[in-house]
Design a protein around this motif. Sequence first.
Motif, PDB file in Angstrom:
ATOM      1  N   ARG B 107       0.858  -1.258  -0.033  1.00  0.00           N
ATOM      2  CA  ARG B 107      -0.042   0.155   0.030  1.00  0.00           C
ATOM      3  C   ARG B 107       0.728   1.190  -0.150  1.00  0.00           C
ATOM      4  O   ARG B 107       0.631   2.079  -0.590  1.00  0.00           O
ATOM      5  CB  ARG B 107      -1.060   0.137   1.261  1.00  0.00           C
ATOM      6  N   GLN B 114       2.126   6.406  -7.174  1.00  0.00           N
ATOM      7  CA  GLN B 114       1.116   7.315  -7.599  1.00  0.00           C
ATOM      8  C   GLN B 114       1.567   8.787  -7.580  1.00  0.00           C
ATOM      9  O   GLN B 114       1.510   9.565  -8.489  1.00  0.00           O
ATOM     10  CB  GLN B 114      -0.020   6.919  -6.610  1.00  0.00           C
ATOM     11  N   GLY B 136      -7.505  12.973  -7.447  1.00  0.00           N
ATOM     12  CA  GLY B 136      -8.238  11.932  -6.804  1.00  0.00           C
ATOM     13  C   GLY B 136      -7.638  10.591  -6.691  1.00  0.00           C
ATOM     14  O   GLY B 136      -7.585   9.993  -5.637  1.00  0.00           O
ATOM     15  N   PRO B 137      -7.226   9.891  -7.756  1.00  0.00           N
ATOM     16  CA  PRO B 137      -6.510   8.773  -7.458  1.00  0.00           C
ATOM     17  C   PRO B 137      -5.370   8.673  -6.322  1.00  0.00           C
ATOM     18  O   PRO B 137      -5.227   7.603  -5.825  1.00  0.00           O
ATOM     19  CB  PRO B 137      -5.744   8.433  -9.108  1.00  0.00           C
ATOM     20  N   ARG B 140      -7.093   8.704  -3.015  1.00  0.00           N
ATOM     21  CA  ARG B 140      -7.501   7.203  -2.872  1.00  0.00           C
ATOM     22  C   ARG B 140      -6.210   6.179  -2.476  1.00  0.00           C
ATOM     23  O   ARG B 140      -6.521   5.251  -1.612  1.00  0.00           O
ATOM     24  CB  ARG B 140      -8.396   6.739  -4.231  1.00  0.00           C
ATOM     25  N   SER B 141      -5.180   6.552  -3.173  1.00  0.00           N
ATOM     26  CA  SER B 141      -3.936   5.847  -2.554  1.00  0.00           C
ATOM     27  C   SER B 141      -3.510   5.922  -1.235  1.00  0.00           C
ATOM     28  O   SER B 141      -3.075   5.126  -0.400  1.00  0.00           O
ATOM     29  CB  SER B 141      -2.802   5.956  -3.590  1.00  0.00           C
ATOM     30  N   LYS B 143      -5.954   6.865   1.184  1.00  0.00           N
ATOM     31  CA  LYS B 143      -7.064   6.214   2.006  1.00  0.00           C
ATOM     32  C   LYS B 143      -7.138   4.661   1.890  1.00  0.00           C
ATOM     33  O   LYS B 143      -7.397   4.045   2.936  1.00  0.00           O
ATOM     34  CB  LYS B 143      -8.437   6.829   1.018  1.00  0.00           C
ATOM     35  N   ALA B 144      -6.532   4.237   0.874  1.00  0.00           N
ATOM     36  CA  ALA B 144      -6.514   2.804   0.692  1.00  0.00           C
ATOM     37  C   ALA B 144      -5.764   2.218   1.946  1.00  0.00           C
ATOM     38  O   ALA B 144      -5.891   1.001   2.572  1.00  0.00           O
ATOM     39  CB  ALA B 144      -5.884   2.174  -0.681  1.00  0.00           C
ATOM     40  N   ASP B 147      -7.331   2.920   5.729  1.00  0.00           N
ATOM     41  CA  ASP B 147      -8.695   2.499   5.730  1.00  0.00           C
ATOM     42  C   ASP B 147      -8.196   0.997   6.659  1.00  0.00           C
ATOM     43  O   ASP B 147      -8.898   0.617   7.549  1.00  0.00           O
ATOM     44  CB  ASP B 147      -9.327   1.925   4.519  1.00  0.00           C
TER      45      ASP B 147
END
Lengths: 153, 153
Positions: B107, B114, B136-137, B140-141, B143-144, B147
Amino acid sequence: MKSAPNLVLALCTAALAAPAAAQFAKAEDAIKYRQSALTVLGTHFAHLGAMADGKIAYDAPAAAANADVVLLASRLPWHAFGPGTDKGRETAARPEIWQQPDKFRERSQAMQAQVADALVPAARSGNLDQLKAAFGPTARSCKACHDDFRRKR
Amino acid sequence: MKSAPNLVLALCTAALAAPAAAQFAKAEDAIKYRQSALTVLGTHFAHLGAMADGKIAYDAPAAAANADVVLLASRLPWHAFGPGTDKGRETAARPEIWQQPDKFRERSQAMQAQVADALVPAARSGNLDQLKAAFGPTARSCKACHDDFRRKR
């Protein structure tokens, strides 16, 4: 990389000299940010010091990489000492920062210049003696600001 | 600088990819360091997000400079998640970091890729639409990883 360290240094320095503005909604955020930048700075600077003092083995690529982090981090904290950021979170910043802003700026700029002009070239030289020679004056440029502008802990 | 951003990026990327090791005497120091690096990362990333969202004016040099800080900061925290650094100071790090190290590494590496391959080129392009497309991507990287590996606050 090793064939043109000065070119790389010059380019990176130019790239990183651009205004890296970060704005803060609250004084607390500014204080946390500047403390974080200074923690990163201090950690990597201490690593160089450990090499200069012989406490850890000298590693030329690691010295250069640590100095790159010091260089960038040396430029980050200052815009986070804006008006009204003297409180809002526990801070060692003394009121003199806002009472003598010219002197504070001069000290911070002296440190940044010492890092960019002496420490980084020395760390990139691959020569431990050069690193040793640059480390002490750079440490004194940190202390010169701490003595007048940071509370004793 | 503007004439050869990709060259500069490539050189800086290579320079900063060298191991920027910082060693820690105590778990507390490692936790403080990684939190600091992530605070610096998050602050400059949020500044890019504010530009992408139109909350602050788009400023191409500032976007590039912020992305430079994000790039460097994205590489710093990971070596400070060593064994035994799950406690010693208040931390949002979940035990899964040490239970699933391969997943955690994957991750963190996905985020770093990214940033280096999409966010930084977009931020250096001088084109707001490219920044919007990359933001945005990249978010999300982040957040991944959060999480699964960061405690809810």
